[in-house]
Design a protein around this motif. Structure first.
Motif, PDB file in Angstrom:
ATOM      1  N   THR A   4       0.839  -1.198   0.000  1.00  9.52           N
ATOM      2  CA  THR A   4       0.000   0.000   0.000  1.00  9.52           C
ATOM      3  C   THR A   4       0.875   1.250   0.000  1.00  9.52           C
ATOM      4  OG1 THR A   4      -1.719  -1.190   1.192  1.00  9.52           O
ATOM      5  CG2 THR A   4      -1.862   1.204   1.204  1.00  9.52           C
ATOM      6  N   VAL A   5       1.938   1.235   0.774  1.00 12.83           N
ATOM      7  CA  VAL A   5       2.868   2.366   0.820  1.00 12.83           C
ATOM      8  C   VAL A   5       3.593   2.505  -0.520  1.00 12.83           C
ATOM      9  CG1 VAL A   5       4.920   3.301   1.971  1.00 12.83           C
ATOM     10  CG2 VAL A   5       3.135   2.185   3.319  1.00 12.83           C
ATOM     11  N   VAL A   6       3.960   1.396  -1.126  1.00 13.11           N
ATOM     12  CA  VAL A   6       4.586   1.432  -2.455  1.00 13.11           C
ATOM     13  C   VAL A   6       3.626   2.059  -3.458  1.00 13.11           C
ATOM     14  CG1 VAL A   6       5.440  -0.002  -4.369  1.00 13.11           C
ATOM     15  CG2 VAL A   6       6.096  -0.542  -2.020  1.00 13.11           C
ATOM     16  N   SER A   7       2.365   1.664  -3.388  1.00  8.08           N
ATOM     17  CA  SER A   7       1.343   2.226  -4.272  1.00  8.08           C
ATOM     18  C   SER A   7       1.212   3.733  -4.065  1.00  8.08           C
ATOM     19  CB  SER A   7       0.006   1.537  -4.010  1.00  8.08           C
ATOM     20  OG  SER A   7      -1.029   2.149  -4.728  1.00  8.08           O
ATOM     21  N   TYR A   8       1.229   4.178  -2.807  1.00  3.62           N
ATOM     22  CA  TYR A   8       1.156   5.608  -2.503  1.00  3.62           C
ATOM     23  C   TYR A   8       2.348   6.353  -3.092  1.00  3.62           C
ATOM     24  CZ  TYR A   8      -2.473   4.766   1.079  1.00  3.62           C
ATOM     25  OH  TYR A   8      -3.615   4.426   1.750  1.00  3.62           O
ATOM     26  N   ALA A   9       3.530   5.794  -2.931  1.00  2.00           N
ATOM     27  CA  ALA A   9       4.747   6.455  -3.423  1.00  2.00           C
ATOM     28  C   ALA A   9       4.718   6.590  -4.945  1.00  2.00           C
ATOM     29  CB  ALA A   9       5.979   5.684  -2.970  1.00  2.00           C
ATOM     30  N   THR A  77       0.765  -7.553  -6.402  1.00  2.00           N
ATOM     31  CA  THR A  77       1.136  -6.618  -7.476  1.00  2.00           C
ATOM     32  C   THR A  77      -0.093  -6.177  -8.263  1.00  2.00           C
ATOM     33  OG1 THR A  77       3.245  -7.792  -7.650  1.00  2.00           O
ATOM     34  CG2 THR A  77       2.686  -6.306  -9.439  1.00  2.00           C
ATOM     35  N   ARG A  78      -1.016  -7.071  -8.470  1.00  2.00           N
ATOM     36  CA  ARG A  78      -2.248  -6.721  -9.179  1.00  2.00           C
ATOM     37  C   ARG A  78      -2.990  -5.612  -8.434  1.00  2.00           C
ATOM     38  NH1 ARG A  78      -7.363 -10.693 -10.575  1.00  2.00           N
ATOM     39  NH2 ARG A  78      -8.732  -9.011 -11.244  1.00  2.00           N
ATOM     40  N   GLY A  79      -3.058  -5.686  -7.135  1.00  2.00           N
ATOM     41  CA  GLY A  79      -3.710  -4.660  -6.330  1.00  2.00           C
ATOM     42  C   GLY A  79      -3.018  -3.310  -6.465  1.00  2.00           C
ATOM     43  N   VAL A  80      -1.677  -3.331  -6.581  1.00  2.00           N
ATOM     44  CA  VAL A  80      -0.927  -2.079  -6.781  1.00  2.00           C
ATOM     45  C   VAL A  80      -1.360  -1.429  -8.088  1.00  2.00           C
ATOM     46  CG1 VAL A  80       1.364  -1.098  -7.215  1.00  2.00           C
ATOM     47  CG2 VAL A  80       1.072  -2.783  -5.395  1.00  2.00           C
TER      48      VAL A  80
END
Length: 145
Positions: A4-9, A77-80
């Motif tokens: 989730t944090v990776v997605s935010y970044a 990864t799909r969720g990202v």
């Protein structure tokens, strides 16, 4: 690191980059348009252009910050990719709507300016020889016509 944090970044990097790119493009190309709308007043065109860019940044960066929150937990990864496509898609739509709104408003100003430049001053009404007032036809000093 949590996905989730990776997605935010990634979302922040892409959306901030897009916002800066769109703002610079609009500023550079919109300046010519503004100069035309403002009848060649370059100084005023630069000032209005700068104010529009500041407003553009404030609205878009505020929206990006508000839309950062995602209530779902990303586990793969799909969720990202799904979260990024949803969030970036909304940011792109907002950028596009703001751009179209600015172009629409500026085009209205431009059309009004063109109409003002093309309007022929009104012709005063033709008066009759014996009438009094600013519209009356001139009478020769000898009383003749």
């Amino acid at each position: 690191m949590d996905l989730t944090v990776v997605s935010y970044a990634i979302y922040l990097l892409i959306s901030l980059g897009l916002t800066v790119w769109v703002a610079r493009t609009l500023s550079r190309n919109g300046r010519v348009f503004l100069a035309d709308v403002l009848h060649g007043n370059e100084k005023l065109a630069d000032a209005v252009n700068h104010l529009l860019v500041v407003g553009f940044y404030l609205v878009n960066l505020g929206f990006i910050a508000l839309y950062l929150r995602d209530d779902s937990t990303i586990t793969d990864t799909r969720g990202v990719f799904e979260a990024l496509s949803r969030n970036l898609g909304v940011v792109l739509l907002v950028l596009g709507v703001m751009h179209l709104g600015n172009v629409y408003a500026l085009n209205k100003f431009r059309r009004r300016g063109i109409m003002d430049r093309e309007q022929v001053p009104p012709v005063p009404p033709q008066g009759y020889a014996g009438e009094q007032g600013p519209w009356a036809a001139p009478v020769s000093p000898a009383g003749g016509h």
